[in-house]
Design a protein around this motif. Structure first.
Motif, PDB file in Angstrom:
ATOM      1  N   SER A 139      67.670  62.480  15.114  1.00  0.00           N
ATOM      2  CA  SER A 139      68.037  61.220  15.490  1.00  0.00           C
ATOM      3  C   SER A 139      67.857  60.005  14.566  1.00  0.00           C
ATOM      4  O   SER A 139      66.594  60.153  13.805  1.00  0.00           O
ATOM      5  CB  SER A 139      67.293  60.841  17.030  1.00  0.00           C
ATOM      6  N   VAL A 140      68.743  59.062  14.481  1.00  0.00           N
ATOM      7  CA  VAL A 140      68.481  58.079  13.350  1.00  0.00           C
ATOM      8  C   VAL A 140      68.447  56.565  13.994  1.00  0.00           C
ATOM      9  O   VAL A 140      69.359  56.401  14.584  1.00  0.00           O
ATOM     10  CB  VAL A 140      69.479  58.181  12.333  1.00  0.00           C
ATOM     11  N   GLY A 141      67.462  55.989  13.603  1.00  0.00           N
ATOM     12  CA  GLY A 141      67.571  54.343  13.985  1.00  0.00           C
ATOM     13  C   GLY A 141      67.476  53.650  12.812  1.00  0.00           C
ATOM     14  O   GLY A 141      66.606  53.986  11.963  1.00  0.00           O
ATOM     15  N   ALA A 142      68.312  52.689  12.881  1.00  0.00           N
ATOM     16  CA  ALA A 142      68.546  51.839  11.535  1.00  0.00           C
ATOM     17  C   ALA A 142      68.068  50.186  12.227  1.00  0.00           C
ATOM     18  O   ALA A 142      68.602  49.876  13.036  1.00  0.00           O
ATOM     19  CB  ALA A 142      69.672  51.715  10.867  1.00  0.00           C
ATOM     20  N   ALA A 143      67.362  49.568  11.357  1.00  0.00           N
ATOM     21  CA  ALA A 143      67.032  47.996  11.767  1.00  0.00           C
ATOM     22  C   ALA A 143      66.589  47.374  10.542  1.00  0.00           C
ATOM     23  O   ALA A 143      66.356  47.911   9.392  1.00  0.00           O
ATOM     24  CB  ALA A 143      65.884  48.099  12.774  1.00  0.00           C
ATOM     25  N   ALA A 152      64.588  52.123  17.689  1.00  0.00           N
ATOM     26  CA  ALA A 152      66.156  52.460  17.498  1.00  0.00           C
ATOM     27  C   ALA A 152      66.259  54.000  17.566  1.00  0.00           C
ATOM     28  O   ALA A 152      67.198  54.501  18.248  1.00  0.00           O
ATOM     29  CB  ALA A 152      66.681  51.988  16.418  1.00  0.00           C
ATOM     30  N   SER A 153      65.433  54.890  16.831  1.00  0.00           N
ATOM     31  CA  SER A 153      65.515  56.264  16.847  1.00  0.00           C
ATOM     32  C   SER A 153      65.540  56.881  18.109  1.00  0.00           C
ATOM     33  O   SER A 153      66.007  58.118  18.260  1.00  0.00           O
ATOM     34  CB  SER A 153      64.847  56.862  15.845  1.00  0.00           C
ATOM     35  N   GLY A 160      71.181  61.529  18.037  1.00  0.00           N
ATOM     36  CA  GLY A 160      72.042  60.223  18.294  1.00  0.00           C
ATOM     37  C   GLY A 160      71.742  59.036  17.092  1.00  0.00           C
ATOM     38  O   GLY A 160      70.991  59.596  16.160  1.00  0.00           O
ATOM     39  N   ILE A 161      72.582  58.288  17.093  1.00  0.00           N
ATOM     40  CA  ILE A 161      72.611  57.343  16.146  1.00  0.00           C
ATOM     41  C   ILE A 161      72.357  55.959  16.837  1.00  0.00           C
ATOM     42  O   ILE A 161      73.239  55.485  17.711  1.00  0.00           O
ATOM     43  CB  ILE A 161      73.591  57.024  14.741  1.00  0.00           C
ATOM     44  N   TYR A 162      71.395  54.849  16.429  1.00  0.00           N
ATOM     45  CA  TYR A 162      71.360  53.623  17.123  1.00  0.00           C
ATOM     46  C   TYR A 162      71.162  52.544  16.075  1.00  0.00           C
ATOM     47  O   TYR A 162      69.978  52.850  15.194  1.00  0.00           O
ATOM     48  CB  TYR A 162      70.494  53.487  18.032  1.00  0.00           C
ATOM     49  N   ILE A 163      71.882  51.509  15.860  1.00  0.00           N
ATOM     50  CA  ILE A 163      71.689  50.426  14.872  1.00  0.00           C
ATOM     51  C   ILE A 163      71.396  49.506  15.463  1.00  0.00           C
ATOM     52  O   ILE A 163      72.024  48.895  16.516  1.00  0.00           O
ATOM     53  CB  ILE A 163      72.693  50.559  13.717  1.00  0.00           C
ATOM     54  N   ILE A 164      70.042  48.492  14.979  1.00  0.00           N
ATOM     55  CA  ILE A 164      69.957  47.192  15.409  1.00  0.00           C
ATOM     56  C   ILE A 164      70.194  46.241  14.171  1.00  0.00           C
ATOM     57  O   ILE A 164      69.699  46.270  13.206  1.00  0.00           O
ATOM     58  CB  ILE A 164      68.465  46.991  15.860  1.00  0.00           C
TER      59      ILE A 164
END
Length: 395
Positions: A139-143, A152-153, A160-164
């Motif tokens: 799972s990758v979070g980007a911010a 975010a991750s 998943g992918i979640y971007i802030i």
């Protein structure tokens, strides 16, 4: 050009590796850990998490929640092998990768949009390459900042992918529970509840001075996080930070002779590991968990770095002697930290006499014999007849 930090978290890592290596376990409620009633769950697959099982839960409780649970022993050597592959994948995308643990890392994503397209595409490519190389999902979070990337991750797990985005950070934080901020523990959450604070938005109802007066430097950091401020950059990993070994017993004990024997076996393992990786440590730590699960650590800093089994053992025994042990011990462990690779120990200052000493001839001889003939080829006289029956090994 906008700054981006990515946090990559492997999904149910230990359990996923077991399911990868054994297709018969796929889709089944798998947990990694010991099989005795005194053991705990080290990692849980998403299938078993659906029953309420999670890491650090006792095996007894896990079996109650999921009678069909499949418990498999951990294989740290294999997990580290896959971890190295995963970190290699991330370094294909950015030269600045900071490994936070065996299954997670931060990546400096600033400028990657020029190479791979929008940040969503960067995240997709990382995930696809991870599956291609390791066979596992992440799972990758980007911010814009580090702590938000970690949050975010966890927002769209697993896989998943979640971007802030930069212009969304303030609104995201307004309703974010303070307990989601990395480093905010249960005690601080309770203090904040008493002050009527549950979200980052609540924190911002008071000025920074208010929080510094009540919580000191932590108050200032809390206020910064609520505003989306995190000055910590991604730092390229510089190698291991510690080396340790620990065991949980079948039966709790207060027998210091038994505890010292365990400390010797653990000191041997830690010393051998340090020498194998060419590290020397300055700080020796004793870890003890009592029968009531209360855990303590005691540390001592040496005059110089060492990789010698005898020095580690003597130091940790000294720490043990300082404890009264009013309760039975459930777990004991040894750790060495505060070290650099020997190849990096070039200094303009004169080494202390202790640090200048070479690895002992005894350690060299024991390491060589065990390399050739196996770990049981040599036994120290202090351990003759010692039957090691731990409930589990947590190294």
């Amino acid at each position: 050009m906008q700054n981006w930090i990515l946090h990559i978290d492997m999904d149910a890592f230990f359990a996923s590796v077991e399911q990868l290596d054994n297709p018969e376990l796929r889709g089944k409620p798998v947990a990694v850990g010991g099989t005795s009633d005194r053991s705990v769950v080290s990692a849980a697959s998403y299938e078993v998490r659906a029953f309420g099982v999670y890491s650090a839960m006792s095996v007894v409780k896990a079996r109650q929640l999921c009678p069909n649970i499949i418990l498999v022993p951990g294989r740290m050597k294999r997990y580290k092998e896959i971890s190295r592959q995963a970190m290699g994948v991330l370094r294909e995308f950015s030269p600045t990768v900071e490994q936070a643990s065996v299954d997670e890392a931060y990546l400096d994503g600033t400028g990657l949009e020029r190479l791979f397209g929008p940040i969503e595409e960067v995240c997709r490519r990382i995930k696809a390459r991870m599956v291609e190389v390791t066979g596992l999902t992440c799972s990758v979070g980007a911010a814009p900042v580090r702590f938000l990337a970690k949050i975010a991750s966890d927002m769209d797990k697993p896989n998943g992918i979640y971007i802030i985005r930069h212009d969304e950070a303030s609104a995201f934080l307004q309703t974010l529970p303070v307990k989601k901020i990395p480093g905010v523990g249960k005690k601080l959450v309770e203090i904040l509840k008493r002050l009527g604070v549950r979200t980052c938005g609540d924190v911002l109802l008071k000025p920074r001075d208010f929080w510094e007066e009540r919580l000191g430097k932590y108050g200032g950091a809390l206020h910064d996080r609520a505003r989306g401020i995190d000055p910590n950059p991604v730092m390229e990993s510089s190698g291991a930070k510690s080396c340790s070994a620990e065991n949980t017993f079948h039966e709790d004990t207060t027998d210091r002779k038994i505890l010292r024997k365990w400390l010797l076996t653990q000191s041997e393992r830690v010393g051998a590991d340090l020498r194998r990786h060419e590290y020397k440590g300055r700080t020796v730590t004793l870890k003890i968990k009592y029968a009531d699960f209360k855990q303590i650590t005691r540390s001592k800093s040496l005059g110089g770095r060492t990789d010698e089994t005898a020095v580690i053992f003597e130091t940790v025994c000294e720490l043990l002697e300082q404890l009264q042990l009013r309760r039975a011990v459930r777990l004991i462990g040894v750790g060495v930290s505060n070290f650099d690779s020997r190849t990096r120990q070039v200094t303009l200052f004169e080494e202390s006499p202790h640090e200048a000493e070479a690895t002992s001839e005894l350690d060299k001889a024991v390491d060589e014999v065990r390399r050739k003939f196996g770990g049981k080829a040599v036994t120290r006289v202090e351990l003759l007849g010692f039957r090691k029956k731990p409930a589990e090994s947590d190294d």
